[in-house]
Design a protein around this motif. Structure first.
Motif, PDB file in Angstrom:
ATOM      1  N   TRP A   1      -2.097  -3.080  -6.908  1.00 16.43           N
ATOM      2  CA  TRP A   1      -1.100  -1.948  -6.593  1.00 16.43           C
ATOM      3  C   TRP A   1      -0.469  -0.749  -5.812  1.00 16.43           C
ATOM      4  CZ3 TRP A   1       1.123  -2.001 -13.072  1.00 16.43           C
ATOM      5  CH2 TRP A   1       1.523  -3.498 -12.884  1.00 16.43           C
ATOM      6  N   ILE A   2      -2.052  -0.405  -5.680  1.00 10.60           N
ATOM      7  CA  ILE A   2      -2.319   0.751  -5.200  1.00 10.60           C
ATOM      8  C   ILE A   2      -3.405   1.143  -4.480  1.00 10.60           C
ATOM      9  CG2 ILE A   2      -0.247   2.583  -6.171  1.00 10.60           C
ATOM     10  CD1 ILE A   2      -3.415   4.132  -7.337  1.00 10.60           C
ATOM     11  N   GLU A   3      -4.092   1.875  -3.583  1.00  5.95           N
ATOM     12  CA  GLU A   3      -5.417   1.471  -3.434  1.00  5.95           C
ATOM     13  C   GLU A   3      -5.693   3.312  -3.702  1.00  5.95           C
ATOM     14  OE1 GLU A   3      -6.936   1.153   1.398  1.00  5.95           O
ATOM     15  OE2 GLU A   3      -5.027  -0.123   0.723  1.00  5.95           O
ATOM     16  N   LYS A   4      -6.953   3.650  -3.855  1.00  2.66           N
ATOM     17  CA  LYS A   4      -7.829   5.119  -3.698  1.00  2.66           C
ATOM     18  C   LYS A   4      -7.528   5.100  -1.817  1.00  2.66           C
ATOM     19  CE  LYS A   4     -10.389   8.471  -5.097  1.00  2.66           C
ATOM     20  NZ  LYS A   4     -10.010   9.485  -4.137  1.00  2.66           N
ATOM     21  N   THR A   5      -7.491   6.039  -1.027  1.00  4.79           N
ATOM     22  CA  THR A   5      -7.730   6.131  -0.077  1.00  4.79           C
ATOM     23  C   THR A   5      -9.065   7.245   0.395  1.00  4.79           C
ATOM     24  OG1 THR A   5      -6.193   7.489   0.909  1.00  4.79           O
ATOM     25  CG2 THR A   5      -5.461   5.132   1.576  1.00  4.79           C
ATOM     26  N   ILE A   6      -8.680   8.468   1.002  1.00  7.17           N
ATOM     27  CA  ILE A   6      -9.556   9.260   1.477  1.00  7.17           C
ATOM     28  C   ILE A   6      -9.421  10.363   0.492  1.00  7.17           C
ATOM     29  CG2 ILE A   6     -10.716  10.717   3.068  1.00  7.17           C
ATOM     30  CD1 ILE A   6      -9.247   9.016   5.256  1.00  7.17           C
ATOM     31  N   GLY A   7     -10.361  10.783   0.425  1.00  7.07           N
ATOM     32  CA  GLY A   7      -9.825  11.927  -0.934  1.00  7.07           C
ATOM     33  C   GLY A   7      -9.160  11.934  -2.628  1.00  7.07           C
ATOM     34  N   ASN A   8      -8.278  12.504  -2.463  1.00  6.20           N
ATOM     35  CA  ASN A   8      -7.910  12.536  -3.485  1.00  6.20           C
ATOM     36  C   ASN A   8      -5.869  12.099  -2.577  1.00  6.20           C
ATOM     37  OD1 ASN A   8      -9.766  12.924  -5.686  1.00  6.20           O
ATOM     38  ND2 ASN A   8      -9.027  15.502  -4.918  1.00  6.20           N
ATOM     39  N   GLN A   9      -6.077  11.471  -2.573  1.00 12.99           N
ATOM     40  CA  GLN A   9      -5.180  10.270  -1.582  1.00 12.99           C
ATOM     41  C   GLN A   9      -5.058   8.948  -2.473  1.00 12.99           C
ATOM     42  OE1 GLN A   9      -4.605  10.661   2.611  1.00 12.99           O
ATOM     43  NE2 GLN A   9      -5.006  12.631   2.387  1.00 12.99           N
ATOM     44  N   TYR A  10      -3.359   8.788  -2.244  1.00 12.97           N
ATOM     45  CA  TYR A  10      -3.684   7.424  -3.113  1.00 12.97           C
ATOM     46  C   TYR A  10      -2.521   6.246  -1.831  1.00 12.97           C
ATOM     47  CZ  TYR A  10      -6.153   8.389  -7.402  1.00 12.97           C
ATOM     48  OH  TYR A  10      -7.234   8.711  -7.576  1.00 12.97           O
ATOM     49  N   LYS A  11      -2.196   5.175  -2.397  1.00  8.72           N
ATOM     50  CA  LYS A  11      -1.501   4.074  -1.157  1.00  8.72           C
ATOM     51  C   LYS A  11      -0.939   3.139  -2.058  1.00  8.72           C
ATOM     52  CE  LYS A  11      -3.159   1.558   2.005  1.00  8.72           C
ATOM     53  NZ  LYS A  11      -3.753   0.607   3.707  1.00  8.72           N
ATOM     54  N   LEU A  12       0.613   3.584  -1.887  1.00 10.22           N
ATOM     55  CA  LEU A  12       0.945   2.617  -2.727  1.00 10.22           C
ATOM     56  C   LEU A  12       1.042   1.086  -1.530  1.00 10.22           C
ATOM     57  CD1 LEU A  12       3.805   1.255  -4.917  1.00 10.22           C
ATOM     58  CD2 LEU A  12       4.930   2.252  -3.461  1.00 10.22           C
ATOM     59  N   GLY A  13       0.881  -0.774  -2.487  1.00  4.26           N
ATOM     60  CA  GLY A  13       0.793  -1.656  -2.270  1.00  4.26           C
ATOM     61  C   GLY A  13       2.193  -1.766  -1.417  1.00  4.26           C
ATOM     62  N   ASP A  14       1.596  -3.243  -0.843  1.00  3.50           N
ATOM     63  CA  ASP A  14       3.141  -4.339  -1.104  1.00  3.50           C
ATOM     64  C   ASP A  14       3.116  -4.608  -2.393  1.00  3.50           C
ATOM     65  OD1 ASP A  14       3.565  -4.194   1.235  1.00  3.50           O
ATOM     66  OD2 ASP A  14       2.136  -5.890   1.899  1.00  3.50           O
ATOM     67  N   SER A  15       2.052  -4.895  -3.068  1.00  2.00           N
ATOM     68  CA  SER A  15       2.392  -5.727  -4.700  1.00  2.00           C
ATOM     69  C   SER A  15       2.717  -4.356  -5.641  1.00  2.00           C
ATOM     70  CB  SER A  15       1.104  -6.221  -5.057  1.00  2.00           C
ATOM     71  OG  SER A  15       0.023  -5.835  -5.187  1.00  2.00           O
ATOM     72  N   GLY A  16       2.471  -3.382  -5.318  1.00  2.00           N
ATOM     73  CA  GLY A  16       2.778  -2.463  -6.145  1.00  2.00           C
ATOM     74  C   GLY A  16       4.522  -2.047  -6.111  1.00  2.00           C
ATOM     75  N   PHE A  17       4.767  -2.812  -5.303  1.00  2.00           N
ATOM     76  CA  PHE A  17       5.985  -2.237  -4.763  1.00  2.00           C
ATOM     77  C   PHE A  17       7.003  -3.025  -5.291  1.00  2.00           C
ATOM     78  CE2 PHE A  17      10.457  -2.412  -2.065  1.00  2.00           C
ATOM     79  CZ  PHE A  17      11.132  -1.502  -1.853  1.00  2.00           C
ATOM     80  N   THR A  18       6.610  -4.210  -4.999  1.00  2.00           N
ATOM     81  CA  THR A  18       7.549  -5.751  -4.768  1.00  2.00           C
ATOM     82  C   THR A  18       7.440  -5.266  -7.482  1.00  2.00           C
ATOM     83  OG1 THR A  18       7.447  -6.974  -4.023  1.00  2.00           O
ATOM     84  CG2 THR A  18       7.195  -7.998  -5.428  1.00  2.00           C
ATOM     85  N   GLU A  19       6.385  -4.530  -7.346  1.00  2.00           N
ATOM     86  CA  GLU A  19       6.360  -5.310  -9.084  1.00  2.00           C
ATOM     87  C   GLU A  19       7.294  -4.438  -9.906  1.00  2.00           C
ATOM     88  OE1 GLU A  19       5.265  -6.276 -13.011  1.00  2.00           O
ATOM     89  OE2 GLU A  19       4.439  -6.754 -11.256  1.00  2.00           O
ATOM     90  N   PHE A  20       7.383  -3.064  -9.133  1.00  2.00           N
ATOM     91  CA  PHE A  20       7.889  -2.249  -9.720  1.00  2.00           C
ATOM     92  C   PHE A  20       9.546  -2.695  -9.423  1.00  2.00           C
ATOM     93  CE2 PHE A  20      10.886   1.916  -9.465  1.00  2.00           C
ATOM     94  CZ  PHE A  20      10.482   2.204 -10.919  1.00  2.00           C
ATOM     95  N   SER A  21      10.082  -3.024  -8.181  1.00  2.00           N
ATOM     96  CA  SER A  21      11.356  -3.677  -7.845  1.00  2.00           C
ATOM     97  C   SER A  21      11.661  -4.835  -9.118  1.00  2.00           C
ATOM     98  CB  SER A  21      11.328  -4.049  -6.665  1.00  2.00           C
ATOM     99  OG  SER A  21      11.123  -2.915  -5.767  1.00  2.00           O
TER     100      SER A  21
END
Length: 78
Positions: A57-77
């Motif tokens: 649903w999300i992925e950890k990117t650089i440092g303390n940043q997190y990115k919303l994934g397509d599947s996370g957006f779909t799951e919430f919707s």
């Protein structure tokens, strides 16, 4: 007594923070402090983030940043 949340409940709160409070779309990146700004404890966040990452649903990117994934957006919707 503090309310105990499951990792899945915490993960869904993370998705809600991305989508409701920050109008997030897939690939939207937020800093940890933004994700915690909605009153989630760091322990709940860590448990939820681990679950959400495992689910894709999300992925950890650089440092303390997190990115919303397509599947996370779909799951919430759902």
């Amino acid at each position: 007594m503090a309310e105990v949340t499951t990792p899945e409940e915490s993960a869904r709160k993370i998705l809600a923070t991305f989508i409701i409070y920050f109008n997030g779309q897939p690939d939207h990146v937020l800093q940890l402090n933004s994700l915690l700004s909605r009153g989630m404890s760091l322990e709940d966040f860590n448990n939820g983030a681990e679950y959400a990452i495992k689910m894709g649903w999300i992925e950890k990117t650089i440092g303390n940043q997190y990115k919303l994934g397509d599947s996370g957006f779909t799951e919430f919707s759902k």
